[in-house]
Scaffold this motif. Structure first.
Motif, PDB file in Angstrom:
ATOM      1  N   PHE A 441     -19.790  -6.440   9.663  1.00 31.17           N
ATOM      2  CA  PHE A 441     -20.297  -6.306  11.034  1.00 31.17           C
ATOM      3  C   PHE A 441     -19.878  -5.006  11.730  1.00 31.17           C
ATOM      4  CE2 PHE A 441     -20.742  -7.338  15.600  1.00 31.17           C
ATOM      5  CZ  PHE A 441     -22.077  -7.713  15.585  1.00 31.17           C
ATOM      6  N   SER A 442     -20.489  -3.934  11.333  1.00 32.93           N
ATOM      7  CA  SER A 442     -20.313  -2.665  12.049  1.00 32.93           C
ATOM      8  C   SER A 442     -20.934  -2.790  13.436  1.00 32.93           C
ATOM      9  CB  SER A 442     -21.013  -1.546  11.267  1.00 32.93           C
ATOM     10  OG  SER A 442     -21.181  -0.399  12.063  1.00 32.93           O
ATOM     11  N   HIS A 443     -20.162  -2.409  14.461  1.00 33.06           N
ATOM     12  CA  HIS A 443     -20.710  -2.490  15.832  1.00 33.06           C
ATOM     13  C   HIS A 443     -20.302  -1.250  16.610  1.00 33.06           C
ATOM     14  CE1 HIS A 443     -16.864  -3.972  17.669  1.00 33.06           C
ATOM     15  NE2 HIS A 443     -16.675  -4.413  16.445  1.00 33.06           N
ATOM     16  N   VAL A 444     -20.201  -1.366  17.937  1.00 29.98           N
ATOM     17  CA  VAL A 444     -20.119  -0.178  18.787  1.00 29.98           C
ATOM     18  C   VAL A 444     -18.839   0.636  18.626  1.00 29.98           C
ATOM     19  CG1 VAL A 444     -21.681  -1.108  20.524  1.00 29.98           C
ATOM     20  CG2 VAL A 444     -19.235  -1.600  20.698  1.00 29.98           C
ATOM     21  N   ASN A 445     -17.819   0.104  17.965  1.00 24.15           N
ATOM     22  CA  ASN A 445     -16.597   0.890  17.770  1.00 24.15           C
ATOM     23  C   ASN A 445     -16.603   1.627  16.429  1.00 24.15           C
ATOM     24  OD1 ASN A 445     -16.231  -1.251  16.022  1.00 24.15           O
ATOM     25  ND2 ASN A 445     -14.211  -1.835  16.778  1.00 24.15           N
ATOM     26  N   ASP A 446     -17.743   1.631  15.738  1.00 22.21           N
ATOM     27  CA  ASP A 446     -17.874   2.291  14.445  1.00 22.21           C
ATOM     28  C   ASP A 446     -18.776   3.516  14.586  1.00 22.21           C
ATOM     29  OD1 ASP A 446     -18.089   2.990  11.782  1.00 22.21           O
ATOM     30  OD2 ASP A 446     -19.490   1.372  11.276  1.00 22.21           O
ATOM     31  N   ALA A 447     -18.286   4.672  14.136  1.00 27.27           N
ATOM     32  CA  ALA A 447     -19.082   5.894  14.226  1.00 27.27           C
ATOM     33  C   ALA A 447     -20.395   5.769  13.461  1.00 27.27           C
ATOM     34  CB  ALA A 447     -18.278   7.078  13.690  1.00 27.27           C
ATOM     35  N   GLY A 448     -20.379   5.040  12.336  1.00 27.83           N
ATOM     36  CA  GLY A 448     -21.600   4.854  11.557  1.00 27.83           C
ATOM     37  C   GLY A 448     -22.680   4.139  12.347  1.00 27.83           C
ATOM     38  N   PHE A 449     -22.292   3.230  13.232  1.00 24.44           N
ATOM     39  CA  PHE A 449     -23.240   2.507  14.083  1.00 24.44           C
ATOM     40  C   PHE A 449     -24.049   3.485  14.923  1.00 24.44           C
ATOM     41  CE2 PHE A 449     -24.333   0.575  18.138  1.00 24.44           C
ATOM     42  CZ  PHE A 449     -24.817  -0.674  17.793  1.00 24.44           C
ATOM     43  N   TRP A 450     -23.361   4.435  15.542  1.00 25.78           N
ATOM     44  CA  TRP A 450     -24.039   5.388  16.428  1.00 25.78           C
ATOM     45  C   TRP A 450     -24.837   6.406  15.635  1.00 25.78           C
ATOM     46  CZ3 TRP A 450     -24.318   3.723  21.129  1.00 25.78           C
ATOM     47  CH2 TRP A 450     -23.308   2.887  21.617  1.00 25.78           C
ATOM     48  N   LEU A 451     -24.350   6.759  14.470  1.00 28.55           N
ATOM     49  CA  LEU A 451     -25.089   7.692  13.621  1.00 28.55           C
ATOM     50  C   LEU A 451     -26.453   7.100  13.248  1.00 28.55           C
ATOM     51  CD1 LEU A 451     -24.824  10.430  12.043  1.00 28.55           C
ATOM     52  CD2 LEU A 451     -24.089   9.046  10.093  1.00 28.55           C
ATOM     53  N   VAL A 452     -26.460   5.847  12.800  1.00 31.57           N
ATOM     54  CA  VAL A 452     -27.705   5.181  12.426  1.00 31.57           C
ATOM     55  C   VAL A 452     -28.605   4.989  13.647  1.00 31.57           C
ATOM     56  CG1 VAL A 452     -28.675   3.023  11.547  1.00 31.57           C
ATOM     57  CG2 VAL A 452     -26.695   4.042  10.414  1.00 31.57           C
ATOM     58  N   LYS A 453     -28.020   4.576  14.759  1.00 32.68           N
ATOM     59  CA  LYS A 453     -28.810   4.354  15.979  1.00 32.68           C
ATOM     60  C   LYS A 453     -29.577   5.607  16.385  1.00 32.68           C
ATOM     61  CE  LYS A 453     -28.278   3.631  20.947  1.00 32.68           C
ATOM     62  NZ  LYS A 453     -28.910   4.930  21.247  1.00 32.68           N
ATOM     63  N   GLU A 454     -28.893   6.745  16.400  1.00 35.87           N
ATOM     64  CA  GLU A 454     -29.526   7.976  16.862  1.00 35.87           C
ATOM     65  C   GLU A 454     -30.565   8.495  15.873  1.00 35.87           C
ATOM     66  OE1 GLU A 454     -29.164   9.435  19.859  1.00 35.87           O
ATOM     67  OE2 GLU A 454     -28.038   7.619  20.304  1.00 35.87           O
ATOM     68  N   TYR A 455     -30.262   8.451  14.595  1.00 37.69           N
ATOM     69  CA  TYR A 455     -31.203   8.991  13.618  1.00 37.69           C
ATOM     70  C   TYR A 455     -32.472   8.150  13.511  1.00 37.69           C
ATOM     71  CZ  TYR A 455     -28.823  13.006  11.673  1.00 37.69           C
ATOM     72  OH  TYR A 455     -28.283  14.256  11.503  1.00 37.69           O
ATOM     73  N   PHE A 456     -32.374   6.854  13.753  1.00 36.13           N
ATOM     74  CA  PHE A 456     -33.559   5.994  13.688  1.00 36.13           C
ATOM     75  C   PHE A 456     -34.184   5.763  15.060  1.00 36.13           C
ATOM     76  CE2 PHE A 456     -31.921   5.237   9.526  1.00 36.13           C
ATOM     77  CZ  PHE A 456     -33.010   4.849   8.760  1.00 36.13           C
ATOM     78  N   GLY A 457     -33.569   6.309  16.099  1.00 32.47           N
ATOM     79  CA  GLY A 457     -34.131   6.189  17.434  1.00 32.47           C
ATOM     80  C   GLY A 457     -34.173   4.759  17.951  1.00 32.47           C
ATOM     81  N   MET A 458     -33.139   3.975  17.645  1.00 32.83           N
ATOM     82  CA  MET A 458     -33.106   2.567  18.056  1.00 32.83           C
ATOM     83  C   MET A 458     -32.273   2.374  19.309  1.00 32.83           C
ATOM     84  SD  MET A 458     -32.824   0.472  14.436  1.00 32.83           S
ATOM     85  CE  MET A 458     -31.360   1.303  13.818  1.00 32.83           C
ATOM     86  N   THR A 459     -32.486   1.241  19.969  1.00 35.73           N
ATOM     87  CA  THR A 459     -31.602   0.833  21.056  1.00 35.73           C
ATOM     88  C   THR A 459     -30.356   0.187  20.452  1.00 35.73           C
ATOM     89  OG1 THR A 459     -32.565  -1.381  21.227  1.00 35.73           O
ATOM     90  CG2 THR A 459     -33.627   0.376  22.499  1.00 35.73           C
ATOM     91  N   VAL A 460     -29.355  -0.059  21.300  1.00 35.90           N
ATOM     92  CA  VAL A 460     -28.140  -0.734  20.814  1.00 35.90           C
ATOM     93  C   VAL A 460     -28.484  -2.112  20.269  1.00 35.90           C
ATOM     94  CG1 VAL A 460     -25.940  -1.746  21.521  1.00 35.90           C
ATOM     95  CG2 VAL A 460     -26.557   0.543  22.303  1.00 35.90           C
ATOM     96  N   GLY A 461     -29.344  -2.842  20.982  1.00 38.40           N
ATOM     97  CA  GLY A 461     -29.736  -4.179  20.531  1.00 38.40           C
ATOM     98  C   GLY A 461     -30.439  -4.142  19.184  1.00 38.40           C
ATOM     99  N   GLN A 462     -31.350  -3.196  19.007  1.00 43.47           N
ATOM    100  CA  GLN A 462     -32.047  -3.067  17.731  1.00 43.47           C
ATOM    101  C   GLN A 462     -31.094  -2.692  16.605  1.00 43.47           C
ATOM    102  OE1 GLN A 462     -34.953  -0.149  18.968  1.00 43.47           O
ATOM    103  NE2 GLN A 462     -36.616  -1.655  18.950  1.00 43.47           N
ATOM    104  N   THR A 463     -30.129  -1.851  16.918  1.00 46.10           N
ATOM    105  CA  THR A 463     -29.172  -1.443  15.888  1.00 46.10           C
ATOM    106  C   THR A 463     -28.310  -2.617  15.440  1.00 46.10           C
ATOM    107  OG1 THR A 463     -29.093   0.720  16.973  1.00 46.10           O
ATOM    108  CG2 THR A 463     -27.450   0.295  15.287  1.00 46.10           C
ATOM    109  N   ILE A 464     -27.935  -3.473  16.373  1.00 45.68           N
ATOM    110  CA  ILE A 464     -27.149  -4.665  16.018  1.00 45.68           C
ATOM    111  C   ILE A 464     -27.979  -5.605  15.147  1.00 45.68           C
ATOM    112  CG2 ILE A 464     -26.091  -6.765  16.954  1.00 45.68           C
ATOM    113  CD1 ILE A 464     -25.122  -5.080  19.310  1.00 45.68           C
ATOM    114  N   LYS A 465     -29.251  -5.801  15.516  1.00 42.69           N
ATOM    115  CA  LYS A 465     -30.111  -6.709  14.762  1.00 42.69           C
ATOM    116  C   LYS A 465     -30.399  -6.191  13.348  1.00 42.69           C
ATOM    117  CE  LYS A 465     -32.594  -8.392  18.846  1.00 42.69           C
ATOM    118  NZ  LYS A 465     -33.916  -8.382  19.542  1.00 42.69           N
ATOM    119  N   THR A 466     -30.368  -4.900  13.184  1.00 41.34           N
ATOM    120  CA  THR A 466     -30.732  -4.311  11.880  1.00 41.34           C
ATOM    121  C   THR A 466     -29.501  -3.863  11.101  1.00 41.34           C
ATOM    122  OG1 THR A 466     -31.093  -2.173  12.994  1.00 41.34           O
ATOM    123  CG2 THR A 466     -33.001  -3.610  12.702  1.00 41.34           C
ATOM    124  N   TRP A 467     -28.874  -2.794  11.557  1.00 41.14           N
ATOM    125  CA  TRP A 467     -27.733  -2.206  10.863  1.00 41.14           C
ATOM    126  C   TRP A 467     -26.539  -3.158  10.801  1.00 41.14           C
ATOM    127  CZ3 TRP A 467     -25.476   1.219   7.824  1.00 41.14           C
ATOM    128  CH2 TRP A 467     -24.134   1.526   7.996  1.00 41.14           C
TER     129      TRP A 467
END
Length: 489
Positions: A441-467
């Motif tokens: 469960f990578s979440h908001v305290n993981d740098a990888g979470f934000w890297l994936v979110k930005e490169y795929f253009g997702m919201t925080v909610g979408q990133t949690i549901k996917t990544w």
């Protein structure tokens, strides 16, 4: 509580604290690390140093003994793990800068389409994920994923999730990535055997968390490709991501086909076969050594040769030398350029090496104070599996700190005494169980979470549901594979 006779500890050398005090020391030491990383936003390197200090002081160890224990752990970890990380980084840099990674990815994407594309992307990601760090793999693959989604009309997540799964599984379970190497070194596991088991677990895990989950989630989280194939930058939570973008990938969003781009005068794009063979050479050598140990007598000359060639340092060094030819000279780099690429691969991993080194020091303080023995005795008295204990400890630290490496280091140090009571295959499985837990469960305290979110253009909610869900699937399913292997070995 009767201590295991097989467990060897230097606890008497630095402290004579009782069980309660040692447990309190372990809890406080880990709490300091977690709070400094998650709340105070300190760099893990400093957090681990202060966590080790808090652990030693609370356990009643003399300050000098704590310092000695910490520095001993730092030295042994850098000596056993740091060299391998550096050599692996050199191969990855040559693969990226020469265009070898581009050649593998785009050739595969060209040859498949439709329903086969997600499977191909997962396989390619796993292949290039062998020598590349996760962040670098994301930077290389995302532009291709976005381009393929635009051209084929296939859902972005249907292609993107398999690519991320391939990278993440290899990063967490298969050496020469830092996490698995640290666990192997701390537990004194056999690298070749761990590599073999890791690959066995990796294949079904990539399939389930990649193409299968990607097909499922793509129908539930509609996501359009961002307008630019390469975003202006990664999130602030992913330091160093922009600096790791190879020159060959910069500005890819303005190009139609990365394989057809004109190369500088004298440069040649490496063949796919050359790139693949270069990636696989160290893996094949290490696996050959493990097979030789299982099938050949100790006096056999072939086994002796395989023991040397399959030694991790030798295998990775052979990979670097081959890469200097296939991905350096054959790609049109002169000696100065090849040396520059290799040298340029080292600064980006400085932070990783420091974290791993400090984690080795923290682990050594855990061992020398006797904390590991206390936990090992408690787990044995409670009839708790060493694999389950290692997994759960890694899960807790991963969720709290967001760092897979810190989770791996800490969990391996805590359960290291238990490894002394296990046979060789089970020690390797213990290293993999910890690796699985470190991905949970990578979440908001993981740098990888934000890297994936930005490169795929997702919201925080979408990133949690996917990544985040994908990472949890990798963790749980991978651990299930480890438990199944434990039945048969």
């Amino acid at each position: 509580m009767t201590p295991h006779p097989a467990l060897v500890s230097a606890a008497e050398a630095i402290t004579s604290a009782g069980t309660v005090q040692l447990v309190l020391a372990a809890v406080l030491g880990i709490a300091v690390v977690v709070l400094l990383i998650a709340w105070a936003k300190w760099h893990p390197f400093l957090a681990l140093i202060l966590g080790a200090a808090a652990l030693g002081v609370t356990a009643g160890a003399a300050p000098g003994a704590t310092v000695t224990s910490f520095t001993t752990g730092v030295g042994s970890t850098v000596g056993s793990v740091g060299l391998l990380i550096a050599l692996g980084s050199m191969i990855g840099a040559l693969l990226a800068e020469s265009g070898g990674a581009d050649a593998i990815v785009t050739t595969m994407v060209r040859k498949v389409s439709g329903s086969a594309l997600p499977w191909a992307m997962a396989g390619v990601a796993a292949l290039i994920g062998l020598p590349l760090f996760f962040e670098v793999g994301v930077v290389l693959l995302v532009p291709i994923v976005l381009l393929a989604a635009q051209r084929t009309g296939v859902s972005l997540l249907k292609i993107g999730i398999p690519a991320l799964a391939g990278l993440s599984v290899l990063h967490g379970l298969v050496p020469p990535h830092p996490g698995p190497l640290v666990a192997i070194s701390t537990l004194n596991a056999d690298l070749g055997l761990t590599l073999a088991f890791g690959l066995i677990c990796a294949v079904p895990t990539v399939i389930v968390a990649g193409p299968l989950f990607g097909n499922f989630i793509a129908k539930r989280v509609p996501l359009a490709a961002p307008p630019a194939l390469v975003p202006a930058g990664a999130a602030a939570g992913a330091p160093g991501a922009d600096a790791e973008i190879p020159p060959a990938r910069q500005g890819l969003g303005d190009r139609d086909d990365p394989v057809e781009d004109e190369l500088p005068a004298g440069r040649r794009r490496p063949s796919v076969l050359a790139a693949v063979l270069t990636i696989l050479l160290p893996i094949v050598l290490m696996l050959a050594r493990a097979i030789g140990e299982l099938t050949l007598d100790k006096e056999n000359r072939l086994r002796t040769a395989l023991d040397v060639a399959g030694t991790p340092v030798v295998a990775l060094l052979a990979g670097v030398l081959l890469a200097m030819w296939t991905l350096g000279k054959r790609a049109g780099f002169d000696r100065v350029q090849t040396s520059a690429v290799i040298g340029g691969s080292l600064p980006p991993i400085a932070g990783i090496l420091l974290i791993v080194a400090a984690g080795g020091g923290f682990k050594q303080v855990l061992v020398d104070t006797g904390v590991g023995n206390v936990i090992a005795d408690a787990a044995t008295d409670a009839n708790m599996s060493a694999l389950l204990l290692g997994y759960l400890v890694a899960v807790g630290i991963r969720v709290a700190t967001g760092s897979a490496t810190v989770a791996t280091i800490s969990a391996a140090g805590i359960v290291a005494p238990l490894a002394a009571t296990l046979d060789k295959p089970e020690v390797s499985l213990l290293a993999l169980a910890i690796g699985c837990g470190s991905l949970f469960f990578s979440h908001v305290n993981d740098a990888g979470f934000w890297l994936v979110k930005e490169y795929f253009g997702m919201t925080v909610g979408q990133t949690i549901k996917t990544w985040s869900v994908m990472e949890t699937i990798i963790s749980v399913f991978g651990f299930g594979c480890v438990l199944i292997l434990d039945i048969f070995v």
